[in-house]
Design a protein around this motif. Structure first.
Motif, PDB file in Angstrom:
ATOM      1  N   ILE A   1       2.179   1.080  -2.455  1.00 55.83           N
ATOM      2  CA  ILE A   1       2.913   0.178  -3.341  1.00 55.83           C
ATOM      3  C   ILE A   1       2.664   0.560  -4.792  1.00 55.83           C
ATOM      4  N   ILE A   2       3.692   0.404  -5.623  1.00 52.70           N
ATOM      5  CA  ILE A   2       3.525   0.505  -7.071  1.00 52.70           C
ATOM      6  C   ILE A   2       3.792  -0.886  -7.641  1.00 52.70           C
ATOM      7  N   ALA A   3       2.836  -1.386  -8.446  1.00 57.10           N
ATOM      8  CA  ALA A   3       2.947  -2.753  -8.968  1.00 57.10           C
ATOM      9  C   ALA A   3       2.124  -2.895 -10.238  1.00 57.10           C
ATOM     10  N   GLU A   4       2.332  -4.025 -10.925  1.00 54.27           N
ATOM     11  CA  GLU A   4       1.598  -4.329 -12.157  1.00 54.27           C
ATOM     12  C   GLU A   4       0.368  -5.172 -11.824  1.00 54.27           C
ATOM     13  N   VAL A   5      -0.753  -4.867 -12.471  1.00 55.12           N
ATOM     14  CA  VAL A   5      -2.000  -5.593 -12.255  1.00 55.12           C
ATOM     15  C   VAL A   5      -1.935  -6.929 -12.995  1.00 55.12           C
TER      16      VAL A   5
END
Length: 167
Positions: free
Chosen positions: A71-75
């Motif tokens: 997954i690519i996501a914002e922290v």
């Protein structure tokens, strides 16, 4: 007869080695190269699923279900004690709790707001009140916020074996 066959094969082989004219693309795609810091297992970012797409997968899962994913996501937040967990934004309504396989690595505590790529196992679980309070304490929540946690919660979770942090 064998020599004629051999000559024909040689001619075909030489003909196939000719340089063919390469077509030039009129509108080349501009690919942005992002630099990443690696934590845990070495992974690549190019086949990661967007967070919003993963949110749809999580909604169809039952407690105890799991799938391998990247997954690519914002922290959204990171454990401020030592970087031993993080929460990622999936969409406007949901987040995923990320822990690290075998407690084998940690991430920097100052990566809130950065994009990350995580690789591992996505699953749905029921989190106890005690565990929720522990995470709230690690995140630096107030005593009132911690005391307000009174019932178990169904959460989207992820056990990561590798993390890339965008620089």
């Amino acid at each position: 007869m064998k020599s004629i066959t051999l000559v024909i094969i040689c001619l075909l082989t030489l003909n196939s080695c000719k340089n063919k004219s390469q077509e030039v693309e009129e509108n080349p795609v501009k690919i942005e190269k992002i630099e990443y810091a690696t934590f845990g297992k070495h992974i690549i970012a190019n086949d990661a699923v967007k967070a919003s797409s993963m949110a749809a997968h999580y909604k169809t899962m039952n407690s105890g279900d799991s799938i391998d994913s990247k997954i690519i996501a914002e922290v959204k937040s990171v454990c401020q004690a030592k970087g031993c967990w993080m929460r990622l934004n999936l969409d406007n309504e949901n987040e995923v709790m990320v822990k690290f396989k075998d407690y084998g690595f940690f991430v920097p505590k100052d990566i809130t707001g950065k994009n990350v790529v995580i690789n591992g196992k996505a699953f749905v679980e029921e989190v106890s009140v005690d565990e929720q309070r522990h995470y709230a304490e690690d995140a630096g929540k107030s005593a009132e916020e911690i005391a307000s946690i009174t019932k178990p919660k169904r959460t989207y979770s992820f056990l990561a074996d590798g993390v890339l942090v965008a620089q």
